[in-house]
Scaffold this motif. Sequence first.
Motif, mmCIF file in Angstrom:
data_model
loop_
_atom_site.group_PDB
_atom_site.id
_atom_site.type_symbol
_atom_site.label_atom_id
_atom_site.label_comp_id
_atom_site.label_asym_id
_atom_site.label_seq_id
_atom_site.Cartn_x
_atom_site.Cartn_y
_atom_site.Cartn_z
ATOM 1 N N ALA A 1 0.829 -1.076 0.099
ATOM 2 C CA ALA A 1 0.001 0.068 0.039
ATOM 3 C C ALA A 1 0.862 1.309 0.115
ATOM 4 C CB ALA A 1 -0.785 -0.067 1.159
ATOM 5 N N PRO A 2 0.562 2.117 -0.744
ATOM 6 C CA PRO A 2 1.156 3.589 -0.685
ATOM 7 C C PRO A 2 0.975 4.400 0.513
ATOM 8 C CG PRO A 2 -0.867 3.660 -2.175
ATOM 9 C CD PRO A 2 -0.563 2.449 -1.849
ATOM 10 N N LEU A 3 2.317 5.111 0.900
ATOM 11 C CA LEU A 3 2.045 6.136 1.987
ATOM 12 C C LEU A 3 0.726 6.939 2.078
ATOM 13 C CD1 LEU A 3 5.988 6.974 2.149
ATOM 14 C CD2 LEU A 3 4.530 5.293 3.489
ATOM 15 N N GLU A 4 0.230 7.366 0.866
ATOM 16 C CA GLU A 4 -0.805 8.126 0.775
ATOM 17 C C GLU A 4 -1.970 7.488 1.199
ATOM 18 O OE1 GLU A 4 0.985 7.516 -1.787
ATOM 19 O OE2 GLU A 4 1.569 9.317 -2.900
ATOM 20 N N ARG A 5 -2.009 6.027 1.348
ATOM 21 C CA ARG A 5 -3.276 5.366 1.856
ATOM 22 C C ARG A 5 -3.152 5.360 3.482
ATOM 23 N NH1 ARG A 5 -4.406 -0.696 -0.142
ATOM 24 N NH2 ARG A 5 -4.017 0.730 -2.025
ATOM 25 N N ILE A 6 -1.818 5.262 3.922
ATOM 26 C CA ILE A 6 -1.493 5.309 5.330
ATOM 27 C C ILE A 6 -1.896 6.717 6.022
ATOM 28 C CG2 ILE A 6 0.248 5.013 7.038
ATOM 29 C CD1 ILE A 6 1.548 2.989 5.073
ATOM 30 N N ALA A 7 -1.459 7.627 5.261
ATOM 31 C CA ALA A 7 -1.699 8.988 5.968
ATOM 32 C C ALA A 7 -3.186 9.158 5.759
ATOM 33 C CB ALA A 7 -1.012 9.975 4.881
ATOM 34 N N ASP A 8 -3.777 8.720 4.837
ATOM 35 C CA ASP A 8 -5.367 9.095 4.583
ATOM 36 C C ASP A 8 -6.003 8.233 6.107
ATOM 37 O OD1 ASP A 8 -5.219 10.552 2.580
ATOM 38 O OD2 ASP A 8 -5.692 9.012 1.172
ATOM 39 N N ALA A 9 -5.561 6.953 6.128
ATOM 40 C CA ALA A 9 -6.236 6.148 7.193
ATOM 41 C C ALA A 9 -5.805 6.889 8.498
ATOM 42 C CB ALA A 9 -5.580 4.760 6.890
ATOM 43 N N ALA A 10 -4.621 7.374 8.635
ATOM 44 C CA ALA A 10 -4.152 8.210 10.105
ATOM 45 C C ALA A 10 -4.838 9.579 10.183
ATOM 46 C CB ALA A 10 -2.700 8.195 10.246
ATOM 47 N N GLY A 11 -5.390 9.955 9.112
ATOM 48 C CA GLY A 11 -6.126 11.166 9.219
ATOM 49 C C GLY A 11 -5.300 12.499 9.295
ATOM 50 N N ALA B 1 -2.024 14.667 6.937
ATOM 51 C CA ALA B 1 -1.448 14.988 5.559
ATOM 52 C C ALA B 1 -0.072 14.262 5.216
ATOM 53 C CB ALA B 1 -1.206 16.627 5.521
ATOM 54 N N ARG B 2 0.026 14.184 3.963
ATOM 55 C CA ARG B 2 1.116 13.218 3.643
ATOM 56 C C ARG B 2 2.556 13.819 4.112
ATOM 57 N NH1 ARG B 2 3.080 11.241 -2.333
ATOM 58 N NH2 ARG B 2 4.762 9.631 -1.488
ATOM 59 N N ALA B 3 2.573 15.248 3.870
ATOM 60 C CA ALA B 3 3.582 16.014 4.479
ATOM 61 C C ALA B 3 3.883 15.657 5.981
ATOM 62 C CB ALA B 3 3.466 17.352 4.447
ATOM 63 N N THR B 4 2.803 15.528 6.883
ATOM 64 C CA THR B 4 2.998 15.102 8.216
ATOM 65 C C THR B 4 3.707 13.866 8.201
ATOM 66 O OG1 THR B 4 1.061 16.491 8.924
ATOM 67 C CG2 THR B 4 1.822 14.806 10.290
ATOM 68 N N LEU B 5 2.924 12.883 7.624
ATOM 69 C CA LEU B 5 3.981 11.546 7.545
ATOM 70 C C LEU B 5 5.308 11.583 7.433
ATOM 71 C CD1 LEU B 5 2.161 8.147 6.408
ATOM 72 C CD2 LEU B 5 4.566 8.793 5.830
ATOM 73 N N HIS B 6 5.528 12.233 6.237
ATOM 74 C CA HIS B 6 6.815 12.415 5.868
ATOM 75 C C HIS B 6 7.782 13.182 6.930
ATOM 76 C CE1 HIS B 6 7.187 10.321 2.102
ATOM 77 N NE2 HIS B 6 5.977 11.074 1.775
ATOM 78 N N ARG B 7 7.312 14.073 7.658
ATOM 79 C CA ARG B 7 8.030 14.789 8.569
ATOM 80 C C ARG B 7 8.446 13.822 9.993
ATOM 81 N NH1 ARG B 7 4.605 18.959 7.848
ATOM 82 N NH2 ARG B 7 3.242 18.439 9.531
ATOM 83 N N ARG B 8 7.392 12.673 10.048
ATOM 84 C CA ARG B 8 7.688 11.780 11.393
ATOM 85 C C ARG B 8 8.707 10.682 10.643
ATOM 86 N NH1 ARG B 8 5.775 15.709 13.069
ATOM 87 N NH2 ARG B 8 3.914 15.938 13.985
ATOM 88 N N PHE B 9 8.472 10.143 9.408
ATOM 89 C CA PHE B 9 9.280 9.206 8.870
ATOM 90 C C PHE B 9 9.738 9.584 7.355
ATOM 91 C CE2 PHE B 9 5.720 7.465 11.598
ATOM 92 C CZ PHE B 9 6.392 6.805 12.608
ATOM 93 N N SER B 10 10.962 9.739 7.472
ATOM 94 C CA SER B 10 11.696 10.294 6.278
ATOM 95 C C SER B 10 11.517 9.158 4.892
ATOM 96 C CB SER B 10 12.959 10.222 6.381
ATOM 97 O OG SER B 10 13.695 8.930 6.537
ATOM 98 N N SER B 11 11.068 7.950 5.149
ATOM 99 C CA SER B 11 10.833 7.105 4.088
ATOM 100 C C SER B 11 9.996 5.765 4.500
ATOM 101 C CB SER B 11 12.223 6.572 3.443
ATOM 102 O OG SER B 11 12.844 5.769 4.628
ATOM 103 N N ARG B 12 9.553 5.108 3.428
ATOM 104 C CA ARG B 12 8.839 3.795 3.642
ATOM 105 C C ARG B 12 9.628 3.125 4.743
ATOM 106 N NH1 ARG B 12 4.362 1.605 1.123
ATOM 107 N NH2 ARG B 12 4.223 -0.862 1.577
ATOM 108 N N GLY B 13 10.787 3.092 4.226
ATOM 109 C CA GLY B 13 11.703 1.971 5.106
ATOM 110 C C GLY B 13 11.654 2.364 6.618
#
Length: 200
Positions: A26-36, A38-50
């Motif tokens: 699943a793409p990171l966008e789907r994870i960000a959506d499920a977490a409620g 923004a994708r930018a917030t997800l990337h601030r917390r985790f620099s990559s999928r890894g």
Amino acid sequence: MRADAERSTARILEAAEDVLADDAAAPLERIADAAGVARATLHRRFSSRGALIDALAARLNERYVSALAETRVESAPPLVALRRLTETVFDLKLGHRFAASLPAAVTPDVLAGLDLVFARLHDAGMITAADPTWGRRIFLALLHEVADLPAGAPTLAATGIDDEIDARTELHVRTVLGALGGDPARNDERGAPETGTPRS
């Protein structure tokens, strides 16, 4: 600000576990959506999928380590420790289906704790297998198999236990003991061993 960041990180990790358990690609966008978030917030917390996957593995490992401590693998009667640990691990696996599949979730500290359980079981005469590493490998292999059984599997029903976690725990512990030269029938329902002379 720190509390908000911790809450959003927790939401992302919970969402990632749920989403990736259903679709590991699943793409990171789907994870960000499920977490409620923004994708930018997800990337601030985790620099990559890894980095996100590493965080999932680290979180589950921390819970495994806590489970070992709560189980008192060093001091509790060894069969009681085995049952408690098995029950806790099944509970964790059911709630962390994706992270539980990651090798990084099981660190040397966790493996050493498992080895100690099987060394103590042998010292107490409950199994004949003398190599704790072999006991641990059997434990982990069967854990995966028992965890994958469907809820209505006849093998689980044969335990006569309604609660899913308890049924899986009973099946797993009895199978592990049997595979390692133990006699599960010698022990009562609570996992207390009969008294006797330990095997050397």
